[in-house]
Design an enzyme around this catalytic site. Structure first.
Site, PDB file in Angstrom:
ATOM      1  N   ASP A 144       0.850  -1.183   0.000  1.00  0.00           N
ATOM      2  CA  ASP A 144       0.000   0.000   0.000  1.00  0.00           C
ATOM      3  C   ASP A 144       0.892   1.241   0.000  1.00  0.00           C
ATOM      4  O   ASP A 144       2.019   1.195   0.472  1.00  0.00           O
ATOM      5  CB  ASP A 144      -0.893  -0.030   1.240  1.00  0.00           C
ATOM      6  CG  ASP A 144      -1.861   1.129   1.274  1.00  0.00           C
ATOM      7  OD1 ASP A 144      -2.506   1.392   0.250  1.00  0.00           O
ATOM      8  OD2 ASP A 144      -1.969   1.778   2.330  1.00  0.00           O
TER       9      ASP A 144
ATOM     10  N   ASP B  35      -6.500  -2.907   4.075  1.00  0.00           N
ATOM     11  CA  ASP B  35      -5.722  -3.944   3.402  1.00  0.00           C
ATOM     12  C   ASP B  35      -5.956  -5.337   3.982  1.00  0.00           C
ATOM     13  O   ASP B  35      -5.262  -6.281   3.615  1.00  0.00           O
ATOM     14  CB  ASP B  35      -4.226  -3.603   3.502  1.00  0.00           C
ATOM     15  CG  ASP B  35      -3.921  -2.252   2.906  1.00  0.00           C
ATOM     16  OD1 ASP B  35      -4.462  -1.951   1.824  1.00  0.00           O
ATOM     17  OD2 ASP B  35      -3.164  -1.486   3.512  1.00  0.00           O
TER      18      ASP B  35
END
Length: 670
Positions: A362, A564
């Site tokens: 990310d 996530d």
């Protein structure tokens, strides 16, 4: 919060049999103390040492009595474990140990009777020395393994000690101080400026900023308001607020993380299972070789010789070094991990490192600091001023701890804007959020949403801001774009080293982000990342993990632990950096407490070093048995060589020492 005292720990002795940690520690020390007189009065594999005190026949009888106590008391957990393994039809380490000490004990009792009652000549060699030392070493190995749990949890246990001892409980509008241990879920408590938050909870009134560095590793303050979640042990800023307790004692965050560490350490890794498989193979090999050797030597020699050789084979097969091979490395590795801010939830993840092909990560909060600062805000509707746009967006974001929300709230505060309270606020998954301000419903959305809905906006301004690396959020009402706020983020200084290190290890870095393509490319270019996927929804990240895995590739996912979670769970290795509470418990294999990208590099190095040391120790431990078992059976007898038991004992001791030294040399560069 309850503390994990070593005396309360349990250990798995194989096949699900559990043993109390306090009993294990006590068994080791009692067995070791009882072993000392055995060493003084009993020859090692028939070899009399200079310091030994032997006075026939009483020393033999005394050794037999003490040896019997060690066998029954110290050997009990191994027989329990062997029973469970055999019940599961999977003989492994416990069965091999039980066979060795069982045979050694029975034959040694026979030797004492034969030598001192029946007066057999030549005298029969007993194995009390080997029996007692094997039990000591195996108990030590399992104690080390369980002590590893305590060492791994010590860092988190220290966090638990930072919890305040009392809390301001709100009862009928009045506050009274109570002990933290008395708090229960749904209690309302007041937290004053500068105090430590005594439990997990949700703010019901008041606004503040909270320092969560003890949990996330990031020193910045996080703005909190009504409905904002707080974690016990973090430090309140300048505001006073009331909160509803959602977790305390065994249900609090710190307690759950300690349980996480315990469960992780209790679970056996692939290498530990390999040690059990090797022990299982050695069990069958030793038993087979002993039976064959007994038959052969009965045919070419006599019963006494055949029995002696068969017993020697089974005793030499005892896994002294093999039993310590993995526990010593695990203990050393866990201590290093704790000192570097690594919580290894799943030890199998360390063994997956050598197979990695891709590292998906990310952007915000992982590669960048997640500390957004408003660079520009503007109205796109003549009925609104630029300040109106910022004010409405601040109202909608009030109480959120999302980095973009924090940046907007700070900008509104810096402009001394009056921020009205929003109602009916809710998240729009993968898009933004909506709520009502002064009776009007508004939405905060991304450019990707505007393009999908074909809503008109200032594309030129967006391209200019996005190309400079800004994240741009738009304010929308009734399908009309009212304005935007652009915020810039800073790349973490350590991120470049992470990317360079991944490339050096032939692991391809891939950036995943919900941010716009242009902003993502700016960050990717600075870091040297060539594969970028932008404007992603949370479910898109999980799909990309599967996509990269589809050709057999192995994937590590590195995320901030909020959106996530699905991809962290899907990857072979899920790494939560600056993790949120839920992901730390449920999704990641590895938690990087300090939110430092360089900790990923240290994890990879530690994983490779740990796996290498385990493999080396397994070879040392098993190699001793593989070589000495056939030699003890007399495979080289035709050329006049049969392994002398004294030589076998010396090699056994050397192998154990080598395994211990090899484990202690495990280290990673600081």
């Amino acid at each position: 919060m309850s503390k994990m005292d070593m005396s309360d720990m349990d250990m798995d002795m194989g096949g699900g049999q559990m043993m109390h940690m306090g009993n294990l520690k006590r068994k080791f020390w009692v067995s070791l103390i009882l072993t000392l007189p055995i060493i003084l009065m009993s020859p090692m594999m028939g070899m009399k040492l200079p310091f030994q005190l032997i006075f026939h026949p009483w020393s033999d009888y005394l050794v037999a009595v003490i040896g019997t106590i060690v066998f029954i008391y110290g050997g009990q957990p191994f027989f329990s474990g062997a029973k469970a393994e055999l019940a599961n039809k999977k003989p492994a380490m416990m069965t091999l140990i039980a066979m060795g000490i069982g045979v050694a004990f029975v034959y040694s009792i026979y030797a004492v009777i034969a030598n001192n009652v029946l007066n057999v000549t030549p005298q029969v060699t007993d194995f009390f020395w080997e029996l007692s030392t094997l039990i000591d070493i195996m108990l030590l190995g399992h104690w080390i393994e369980m002590d590893t749990v305590m060492n791994a949890g010590s860092a988190v246990d220290n966090l638990a000690k930072l919890l305040p001892s009392s809390a301001h409980k709100v009862v009928n509008g009045e506050t009274k101080d109570v002990d933290v241990s008395e708090l229960v879920e749904e209690d309302h408590i007041q937290v004053r400026a500068g105090e430590k938050i005594p439990a997990d909870g949700v703010i019901v009134s008041g606004n503040t900023s909270v320092n969560e560095s003890m949990v996330t590793g990031e020193a910045r303050l996080v703005e909190k308001g009504p409905d904002g979640k707080v974690v016990g042990g973090s430090v309140n800023g300048e505001g006073t607020f009331e909160m509803r307790v959602t977790g305390t004692g065994e249900t609090g965050y710190l307690a759950q993380v300690m349980k996480l560490v315990t469960d992780a350490q209790a679970a056996k890794s692939e290498q530990e299972n390999m040690a059990d498989r090797v022990a299982g193979l050695l069990f069958y090999a030793a038993l087979t070789v002993a039976i064959v050797a007994f038959i052969v030597w009965m045919l070419v020699g006599n019963l006494a010789l055949a029995l002696s050789i068969a017993v020697t084979v089974l005793v030499i097969a005892c896994p002294h070094a093999l039993g310590l091979a993995v526990p010593l490395v695990v203990a050393r590795s866990t201590a290093i991990a704790a000192s570097h801010g690594l919580l290894i939830r799943n030890r199998d993840s360390m063994e997956q490192v050598k197979k990695l092909n891709y590292a998906l990560m990310d952007k915000t909060g992982t590669l960048t600091a997640g500390n957004f600062k408003v660079a520009e805000y503007q109205n796109l509707d003549a009925n609104y001023q630029a300040e109106d746009v910022l004010t409405i967006m601040a109202s909608l974001e009030n109480g959120s701890s999302h980095p973009l929300a924090v940046g907007i709230l700070k900008a509104a505060k810096a402009q001394s804007l009056t921020v009205p309270e929003a109602t009916d606020g809710h998240q729009i998954t993968g898009v933004g959020l909506s709520g009502t301000v002064n009776g009007q419903t508004y939405e905060i959305v991304s450019a990707a949403y505007l393009d999908k809905q074909k809503l008109a906006y200032d594309v030129a301004a967006f391209n200019r801001l996005a190309s400079a690396g800004n994240s741009v959020s738009f304010l929308v009402q009734d399908q009309q774009v009212l304005g935007y706020v652009a915020q810039g983020d800073q790349i973490k200084p350590e991120s470049k080293n992470l990317i360079d290190s991944l490339k050096a290890q032939k692991i391809t870095p891939v950036m995943l982000t919900g941010d716009n393509e242009k902003s993502a490319q700016v960050v990717a270019k600075q870091l040297g990342i060539t594969e970028v996927h932008a404007s992603l929804l949370p479910e898109d990240k999980a799909k990309l993990v599967k996509q990269y895995q589809s050709d057999g590739s192995h994937v590590m996912m590195i995320g901030d632990g909020v959106n996530d979670a699905p991809s962290l769970a899907s990857a072979e290795i899920g790494v939560a950096i600056g993790s949120g509470t839920d992901v730390a418990i449920d999704s990641a294999d590895v938690v990087l407490v300090k939110s430092n990208p360089n900790d990923v590099v240290e994890f990879l190095e530690l994983a490779r070093q740990t796996t290498r040391k385990m493999t080396q120790n397994l070879w040392w431990g098993a190699g001793y048995n593989v070589i000495t078992i056939p030699l003890a059976a007399g495979v080289l007898a035709p050329i006049g060589f049969i392994l002398n038991p004294m030589v076998g004992a010396a090699v056994m001791a050397l192998s154990t020492v080598v395994v211990a030294i090899n484990a202690m040399t495990l280290h990673i560069k600081d």
